[in-house]
Design an enzyme around this catalytic site. Structure first.
Site, PDB file in Angstrom:
ATOM      1  N   LEU A  46       0.866  -1.171   0.000  1.00  9.16           N
ATOM      2  CA  LEU A  46       0.000   0.000   0.000  1.00  9.16           C
ATOM      3  C   LEU A  46       0.904   1.223   0.000  1.00  9.16           C
ATOM      4  CD1 LEU A  46      -2.756  -0.892   2.652  1.00  9.16           C
ATOM      5  CD2 LEU A  46      -3.120  -0.540   0.201  1.00  9.16           C
ATOM      6  N   ASP A  47       0.587   2.213  -0.820  1.00 10.80           N
ATOM      7  CA  ASP A  47       1.359   3.450  -0.837  1.00 10.80           C
ATOM      8  C   ASP A  47       1.305   4.115   0.540  1.00 10.80           C
ATOM      9  OD1 ASP A  47       1.966   3.134  -3.504  1.00 10.80           O
ATOM     10  OD2 ASP A  47       0.330   4.412  -4.212  1.00 10.80           O
ATOM     11  N   PRO A  48       2.294   4.948   0.876  1.00 11.00           N
ATOM     12  CA  PRO A  48       2.255   5.660   2.158  1.00 11.00           C
ATOM     13  C   PRO A  48       0.948   6.425   2.373  1.00 11.00           C
ATOM     14  CG  PRO A  48       4.423   5.869   1.187  1.00 11.00           C
ATOM     15  CD  PRO A  48       3.561   5.175   0.155  1.00 11.00           C
ATOM     16  N   LEU A  49       0.388   6.992   1.310  1.00 12.46           N
ATOM     17  CA  LEU A  49      -0.873   7.728   1.418  1.00 12.46           C
ATOM     18  C   LEU A  49      -2.022   6.845   1.880  1.00 12.46           C
ATOM     19  CD1 LEU A  49      -2.733  10.225   0.757  1.00 12.46           C
ATOM     20  CD2 LEU A  49      -2.877   9.318  -1.575  1.00 12.46           C
ATOM     21  N   ALA A  50      -1.982   5.573   1.524  1.00 11.77           N
ATOM     22  CA  ALA A  50      -3.103   4.664   1.747  1.00 11.77           C
ATOM     23  C   ALA A  50      -3.148   4.125   3.171  1.00 11.77           C
ATOM     24  CB  ALA A  50      -3.037   3.509   0.757  1.00 11.77           C
TER      25      ALA A  50
END
Length: 303
Positions: A46-50
């Protein structure tokens, strides 16, 4: 208790609710330290944003990571019309902006219909896909763009939850390899308004629709016994595979690398969940011609 020094093997699956702003690997390392696990792996970044479900496999559970990587996923995402960024999400630089646009609820619904089912998607340069061993996002940060081939993905659910004319909230169920921020951007392009993703939350990985997730803070505040109770048995991740019960002699034989005769009716090449007579999980087998079974991935203990 914050961390443990484990003297025993930790085997099982943890459904972590990844916090925003943290990489998947950083979350994995923190959880691994909390459990004192010797071996661990995550099953789809998962991307850091997610935020949301990040299944972590400890010990012998790492042997079934690939099945979770290949599983369908479900997400909730928010997109914003009117601008595009170089990363297709709110962490990037704005590269396109349009002030005068109008998108009706009906137009949004009609556009979403075009993205349901089997579609083609070109991955973003800001992705973990590699070109000659180098992640694309590193090349993108250096201003290098590589031609990417469109890939087949399947969007099994695409539901509009909210839309105020600018921001839209979607529930998306999709196959592995789907980039939700690219989907949001493509929807904006189709509407000729541009769009980028502002939020992404993974609701679940297929097979764990009804299981609870735990945050790192929750785990850190737990005593060891409660923390270990959060782990899910390995075989729950592969419930879609046909189960086969083996006799004690068959378990011994398959652990020795022998092919066993077990008339399962399974199709040649089909993966199977193998159990002993006491319902203990043995591992994954593969069906051969005439109903025979060979070992594919066995765990080194009986659960």
């Amino acid at each position: 208790m914050t961390t443990i020094e484990s003297q025993c093997s930790i085997d099982g699956i943890l459904l972590l609710n990844k916090p925003q702003g943290m990489t998947s690997n950083a979350a994995l390392q923190k959880a691994k330290h909390l459990f004192g696990a010797k071996k661990a792996g995550h099953t789809g970044s998962l991307d850091p944003l997610a935020t949301g479900m990040l299944p972590l496999c400890f010990g012998e559970a790492t042997k079934i990571c690939q099945y979770l990587l290949n599983a369908d996923k479900s997400y909730e995402t928010i997109g914003r019309l009117g601008s595009k960024t170089n990363t297709a999400d709110c962490t990037g630089e704005v590269i396109f902006c349009i002030e005068n646009y109008t998108v009706s609820h009906e137009e949004m619904i009609a556009t979403l219909e075009k993205y349901k089912g089997k579609i083609k998607q070109i991955p973003s340069m800001f992705s973990a896909l590699k070109h000659k061993g180098t992640p694309l996002y590193r090349l993108a940060r250096e201003g290098i763009e590589i031609e990417r081939k469109a890939r087949d993905i399947v969007i099994s659910q695409l539901k509009l939850e909210q839309f105020d004319g600018e921001c839209f909230t979607l529930t998306v169920s999709c196959s592995k390899g789907t980039y939700i921020r690219n989907l949001v951007e493509d929807i904006g392009d189709t509407l000729k308004a541009g769009a980028h993703m502002t939020k992404l939350h993974r609701l679940y990985t297929a097979g764990f629709e009804n299981n609870r997730m735990y945050t790192l803070d929750e785990l850190q505040d737990m005593p060891l016994s409660q923390r270990l109770a959060c782990l899910i048995p390995i075989d729950q991740a592969i419930q879609h595979l046909t189960p086969v019960i083996l006799s004690d002699s068959e378990v011994t034989a398959i652990r020795q690398g022998k092919v066993i005769s077990n008339k399962t009716g399974a199709v040649e090449g089909e993966d199977l969940r193998l159990y002993g007579e006491q319902s203990q999980f043995i591992g994954i087998g593969q069906a051969l011609i005439h109903g025979d079974i060979k070992a594919k991935r066995l765990v080194s203990f009986a659960l």
